[in-house]
Design a protein around this motif. Sequence first.
Motif, short mmCIF file in Angstrom:
data_model
loop_
_atom_site.label_atom_id
_atom_site.label_comp_id
_atom_site.label_asym_id
_atom_site.label_seq_id
_atom_site.Cartn_x
_atom_site.Cartn_y
_atom_site.Cartn_z
N THR A 35 39.44 45.21 38.92
CA THR A 35 39.14 44.15 39.90
C THR A 35 38.02 44.66 40.80
O THR A 35 37.75 45.87 40.88
CB THR A 35 40.37 43.79 40.77
OG1 THR A 35 40.82 44.96 41.46
CG2 THR A 35 41.50 43.20 39.95
N PHE A 36 37.39 43.73 41.48
CA PHE A 36 36.24 44.02 42.33
C PHE A 36 36.50 43.48 43.72
O PHE A 36 37.05 42.38 43.84
CB PHE A 36 34.98 43.41 41.70
CG PHE A 36 34.81 43.87 40.28
CD1 PHE A 36 34.20 45.08 40.02
CD2 PHE A 36 35.32 43.12 39.22
CE1 PHE A 36 34.08 45.54 38.69
CE2 PHE A 36 35.21 43.58 37.91
CZ PHE A 36 34.58 44.77 37.65
N PRO A 37 36.17 44.25 44.75
CA PRO A 37 35.47 45.52 44.72
C PRO A 37 36.41 46.68 44.35
O PRO A 37 37.61 46.66 44.64
CB PRO A 37 35.02 45.69 46.17
CG PRO A 37 36.09 45.01 46.97
CD PRO A 37 36.51 43.83 46.13
N TRP A 91 35.57 38.75 47.84
CA TRP A 91 36.15 39.99 48.37
C TRP A 91 35.14 41.13 48.35
O TRP A 91 35.21 42.03 49.17
CB TRP A 91 37.43 40.34 47.61
CG TRP A 91 38.50 39.36 47.96
CD1 TRP A 91 39.39 39.46 48.99
CD2 TRP A 91 38.76 38.10 47.34
NE1 TRP A 91 40.17 38.33 49.06
CE2 TRP A 91 39.81 37.48 48.06
CE3 TRP A 91 38.21 37.42 46.27
CZ2 TRP A 91 40.31 36.23 47.72
CZ3 TRP A 91 38.72 36.18 45.92
CH2 TRP A 91 39.75 35.58 46.65
N CYS A 137 31.48 37.41 44.25
CA CYS A 137 32.91 37.65 44.53
C CYS A 137 33.14 37.68 46.05
O CYS A 137 32.54 38.49 46.76
CB CYS A 137 33.32 38.98 43.90
SG CYS A 137 34.87 39.63 44.54
N ARG A 172 32.67 47.50 33.39
CA ARG A 172 34.07 47.23 33.02
C ARG A 172 34.64 48.36 32.17
O ARG A 172 35.82 48.73 32.31
CB ARG A 172 34.18 45.89 32.29
CG ARG A 172 34.01 44.69 33.20
CD ARG A 172 34.42 43.39 32.53
NE ARG A 172 34.19 42.25 33.39
CZ ARG A 172 35.01 41.85 34.37
NH1 ARG A 172 36.14 42.50 34.58
NH2 ARG A 172 34.72 40.81 35.12
N GLU A 187 41.25 47.03 46.17
CA GLU A 187 41.83 46.17 47.21
C GLU A 187 40.96 46.29 48.46
O GLU A 187 40.94 47.34 49.12
CB GLU A 187 43.30 46.49 47.53
CG GLU A 187 44.28 46.05 46.46
CD GLU A 187 44.25 44.53 46.21
OE1 GLU A 187 44.08 43.77 47.18
OE2 GLU A 187 44.39 44.14 45.06
N SER A 188 40.27 45.20 48.77
CA SER A 188 39.31 45.23 49.87
C SER A 188 39.96 45.69 51.19
O SER A 188 39.35 46.46 51.94
CB SER A 188 38.65 43.87 50.04
OG SER A 188 39.61 42.84 50.17
N LYS A 221 31.03 42.72 41.98
CA LYS A 221 30.74 41.56 41.11
C LYS A 221 30.01 40.52 41.94
O LYS A 221 30.47 40.14 43.02
CB LYS A 221 32.08 41.01 40.60
CG LYS A 221 32.00 39.77 39.75
CD LYS A 221 33.41 39.38 39.31
CE LYS A 221 33.42 38.09 38.55
NZ LYS A 221 34.78 37.75 38.10
N ARG A 256 44.38 29.71 47.13
CA ARG A 256 44.94 30.43 45.97
C ARG A 256 46.45 30.24 45.92
O ARG A 256 47.03 30.03 44.85
CB ARG A 256 44.62 31.93 46.08
CG ARG A 256 43.39 32.37 45.32
CD ARG A 256 43.33 33.90 45.24
NE ARG A 256 42.25 34.33 44.36
CZ ARG A 256 41.98 35.60 44.06
NH1 ARG A 256 42.71 36.56 44.58
NH2 ARG A 256 40.98 35.90 43.25
N1 LIG Z 1 43.02 41.27 46.54
C1 LIG Z 1 41.79 41.71 45.92
C2 LIG Z 1 41.14 40.52 45.27
C3 LIG Z 1 39.95 40.95 44.43
C4 LIG Z 1 39.65 39.93 43.34
O1 LIG Z 1 40.49 39.08 42.99
N2 LIG Z 1 38.44 40.02 42.77
C5 LIG Z 1 38.11 39.20 41.64
C6 LIG Z 1 36.65 38.79 41.68
S1 LIG Z 1 36.35 37.66 43.00
C7 LIG Z 1 38.31 40.02 40.37
O2 LIG Z 1 38.12 41.21 40.37
N3 LIG Z 1 38.66 39.34 39.29
C8 LIG Z 1 38.84 40.01 38.02
C9 LIG Z 1 37.59 40.09 37.22
O3 LIG Z 1 36.54 39.59 37.63
O4 LIG Z 1 37.67 40.68 36.14
C10 LIG Z 1 40.89 42.35 46.99
O5 LIG Z 1 41.05 42.00 48.16
O6 LIG Z 1 40.09 43.22 46.65
#
Ligand SMILES: N[C@@H](CCC(=O)N[C@@H](CS)C(=O)NCC(=O)O)C(=O)O
Length: 122
Positions: free
Chosen positions: A62-64, A18, A16, A51, A76-77, A13, A113
Amino acid sequence: MTTPDFRPIAYMKDGCPWCLKFRLFLLEAGLLGQFDLREFVPGDAREEAIRAELGAHFEKPTFPTVQIAPGEFMRESDDLIAHYAAQFGVDVGHLLVFDQYVRGPIARMAQLRAEIAQLKAG
Ligand SMILES: N[C@@H](CCC(=O)N[C@@H](CS)C(=O)NCC(=O)O)C(=O)O
């Protein structure tokens, strides 16, 4: 087990933090060219298809996220970085830009956060 000719697909995304962390890891480790990227900017024409594809595997995408083998997804990154560092023998401690980003902005964001969650909980 690896599948011949399969290239991992990273779902990203735009904007983003992460996703940038994972991308920095791939870039600095010299692995970026081994991945196919499927990226979207929130609201653009690619978002819905990405999606929908991930929605078949996760209740809330979630992304990545990476398709690490045909039909096998990981997210989970930290887990992704550990997975590919192990697979390609990368010493993450030697990735200086990645390290700065994780210990600087990413650590600060995690702190913010947590503070926001605490404030919301009253
Ligand atoms: N703990 C996750 C955090 C990933 C995260 O929160 N990504 C956000 C985008 S910055 C996300 O996917 N949000 C849900 C969405 O956009 O639908 C990681 O490290 O990958």
